[in-house]
Motif scaffolding. Structure first.
Motif, PDB file in Angstrom:
ATOM      1  N   LEU A   7       0.858  -1.060   0.087  1.00  0.00           N
ATOM      2  CA  LEU A   7      -0.098   0.060   0.199  1.00  0.00           C
ATOM      3  C   LEU A   7       1.084   1.147  -0.227  1.00  0.00           C
ATOM      4  N   LEU A   8       0.522   2.192  -0.683  1.00  0.00           N
ATOM      5  CA  LEU A   8       1.321   3.551  -0.780  1.00  0.00           C
ATOM      6  C   LEU A   8       0.256   4.422  -0.122  1.00  0.00           C
ATOM      7  N   ASP A   9       0.732   5.291   0.804  1.00  0.00           N
ATOM      8  CA  ASP A   9       0.211   6.372   1.404  1.00  0.00           C
ATOM      9  C   ASP A   9       0.234   7.340   0.291  1.00  0.00           C
ATOM     10  N   ASP A  10      -0.701   8.354   0.228  1.00  0.00           N
ATOM     11  CA  ASP A  10      -1.022   9.558  -0.408  1.00  0.00           C
ATOM     12  C   ASP A  10       0.409  10.498  -0.647  1.00  0.00           C
ATOM     13  N   GLN A  11       1.228  10.555   0.579  1.00  0.00           N
ATOM     14  CA  GLN A  11       2.308  11.185   0.498  1.00  0.00           C
ATOM     15  C   GLN A  11       3.497  10.585  -0.077  1.00  0.00           C
ATOM     16  N   ALA A  12       3.556   9.070  -0.084  1.00  0.00           N
ATOM     17  CA  ALA A  12       4.415   8.421  -0.621  1.00  0.00           C
ATOM     18  C   ALA A  12       4.111   8.627  -2.217  1.00  0.00           C
ATOM     19  N   GLY A  67      16.870   1.543   2.882  1.00  0.00           N
ATOM     20  CA  GLY A  67      17.331   2.004   1.703  1.00  0.00           C
ATOM     21  C   GLY A  67      16.890   1.392   0.305  1.00  0.00           C
ATOM     22  N   TYR A  68      16.601   2.104  -0.883  1.00  0.00           N
ATOM     23  CA  TYR A  68      16.362   1.504  -2.348  1.00  0.00           C
ATOM     24  C   TYR A  68      17.437   2.051  -3.183  1.00  0.00           C
ATOM     25  N   ARG A  69      18.572   0.884  -3.472  1.00  0.00           N
ATOM     26  CA  ARG A  69      19.460   1.173  -4.342  1.00  0.00           C
ATOM     27  C   ARG A  69      20.287   2.413  -4.165  1.00  0.00           C
ATOM     28  N   ARG A  70      20.525   2.992  -2.882  1.00  0.00           N
ATOM     29  CA  ARG A  70      21.204   3.940  -2.667  1.00  0.00           C
ATOM     30  C   ARG A  70      20.675   5.430  -3.297  1.00  0.00           C
ATOM     31  N   GLN A  71      19.473   5.439  -3.841  1.00  0.00           N
ATOM     32  CA  GLN A  71      18.723   6.257  -4.352  1.00  0.00           C
ATOM     33  C   GLN A  71      17.564   7.064  -3.503  1.00  0.00           C
ATOM     34  N   ALA A  72      17.080   6.208  -2.788  1.00  0.00           N
ATOM     35  CA  ALA A  72      15.997   6.635  -1.750  1.00  0.00           C
ATOM     36  C   ALA A  72      15.940   5.958  -0.542  1.00  0.00           C
ATOM     37  N   SER A  73      15.237   6.651   0.548  1.00  0.00           N
ATOM     38  CA  SER A  73      14.961   6.031   1.843  1.00  0.00           C
ATOM     39  C   SER A  73      13.369   6.021   1.895  1.00  0.00           C
ATOM     40  N   ILE A  74      13.167   4.614   2.220  1.00  0.00           N
ATOM     41  CA  ILE A  74      11.788   4.301   2.370  1.00  0.00           C
ATOM     42  C   ILE A  74      11.174   4.314   3.806  1.00  0.00           C
ATOM     43  N   LEU A  75      10.323   5.171   4.239  1.00  0.00           N
ATOM     44  CA  LEU A  75       9.630   5.187   5.350  1.00  0.00           C
ATOM     45  C   LEU A  75       8.389   4.100   5.334  1.00  0.00           C
ATOM     46  N   ALA A  76       8.259   3.227   6.103  1.00  0.00           N
ATOM     47  CA  ALA A  76       7.092   2.136   6.016  1.00  0.00           C
ATOM     48  C   ALA A  76       7.004   1.590   7.349  1.00  0.00           C
ATOM     49  N   GLU A  77       5.709   1.088   7.272  1.00  0.00           N
ATOM     50  CA  GLU A  77       5.126   0.491   8.454  1.00  0.00           C
ATOM     51  C   GLU A  77       4.659  -1.057   7.920  1.00  0.00           C
ATOM     52  N   GLY A  81      -0.234  -8.481   6.978  1.00  0.00           N
ATOM     53  CA  GLY A  81      -0.953  -8.687   5.755  1.00  0.00           C
ATOM     54  C   GLY A  81      -0.660  -7.228   5.112  1.00  0.00           C
ATOM     55  N   GLU A  82       0.132  -6.407   5.423  1.00  0.00           N
ATOM     56  CA  GLU A  82       0.410  -5.097   4.582  1.00  0.00           C
ATOM     57  C   GLU A  82       1.623  -4.508   4.712  1.00  0.00           C
ATOM     58  N   LEU A  83       2.372  -3.993   3.754  1.00  0.00           N
ATOM     59  CA  LEU A  83       3.527  -3.160   3.801  1.00  0.00           C
ATOM     60  C   LEU A  83       2.953  -1.709   3.396  1.00  0.00           C
ATOM     61  N   ARG A  84       3.002  -0.934   4.382  1.00  0.00           N
ATOM     62  CA  ARG A  84       2.301   0.245   4.221  1.00  0.00           C
ATOM     63  C   ARG A  84       3.479   1.450   3.933  1.00  0.00           C
ATOM     64  N   VAL A  85       3.855   1.899   2.599  1.00  0.00           N
ATOM     65  CA  VAL A  85       4.676   2.829   2.379  1.00  0.00           C
ATOM     66  C   VAL A  85       4.373   4.466   2.736  1.00  0.00           C
ATOM     67  N   ILE A  86       5.025   4.942   3.646  1.00  0.00           N
ATOM     68  CA  ILE A  86       4.166   6.244   4.137  1.00  0.00           C
ATOM     69  C   ILE A  86       5.168   7.397   3.469  1.00  0.00           C
ATOM     70  N   ARG A  87       6.547   7.464   3.230  1.00  0.00           N
ATOM     71  CA  ARG A  87       7.239   8.390   2.694  1.00  0.00           C
ATOM     72  C   ARG A  87       8.289   7.635   1.584  1.00  0.00           C
ATOM     73  N   VAL A  88       8.773   8.506   0.724  1.00  0.00           N
ATOM     74  CA  VAL A  88       9.937   8.195  -0.158  1.00  0.00           C
ATOM     75  C   VAL A  88      10.910   9.190  -0.244  1.00  0.00           C
ATOM     76  N   TYR A  89      11.795   9.240   0.654  1.00  0.00           N
ATOM     77  CA  TYR A  89      12.821  10.266   0.822  1.00  0.00           C
ATOM     78  C   TYR A  89      14.140  10.359  -0.533  1.00  0.00           C
ATOM     79  N   PHE A  90      14.427  11.366  -0.792  1.00  0.00           N
ATOM     80  CA  PHE A  90      15.534  11.236  -1.976  1.00  0.00           C
ATOM     81  C   PHE A  90      16.435  12.166  -1.239  1.00  0.00           C
ATOM     82  N   ARG A  91      17.531  12.077  -2.045  1.00  0.00           N
ATOM     83  CA  ARG A  91      19.032  12.998  -1.805  1.00  0.00           C
ATOM     84  C   ARG A  91      18.682  14.162  -1.202  1.00  0.00           C
TER      85      ARG A  91
END
Length: 98
Positions: A7-12, A67-77, A81-91
């Motif tokens: 699940l991707l939150d709206d902000q993600a 981290g995702y391939r040294r390109q992003a930091s993923i904030l998740a819960e 039953g769910e992987l909820r991605v809250i934010r995706v931060y970049f450099r």
């Protein structure tokens, strides 16, 4: 391990869309679209795998940062039953502050 649904939150989703706009401008639409597809496929595979990874967030230990391939930091819960991605931060973005 029990598979989870991604699940991707709206902000993600907004974070990813903002990055896509930059990539389209800098690298072209084909590159941006491929990058987004790869990121979402990776997150989906991670959710389906069922494992929880990353480090506890300093402000909210129920959240994880990884981290995702040294390109992003993923904030998740990771919840049952769910992987909820809250934010995706970049450099240059401060992922340590909610």
């Amino acid at each position: 391990m029990t598979p989870r649904r991604l699940l991707l939150d709206d902000q993600a989703a907004r974070d990813i869309a903002a990055r896509a706009r930059i990539l389209r401008r800098e690298r072209g639409a084909a590159f941006a679209d491929a990058w987004i597809d790869t990121l979402l496929s990776w997150l989906d595979a991670l959710a389906e795998g069922g494992a929880a990874l990353g480090s506890a967030h300093p402000e909210d230990p129920s959240l994880r940062v990884f981290g995702y391939r040294r390109q992003a930091s993923i904030l998740a819960e990771f919840v049952p039953g769910e992987l909820r991605v809250i934010r995706v931060y970049f450099r240059g973005q401060d992922w340590s502050r909610l």
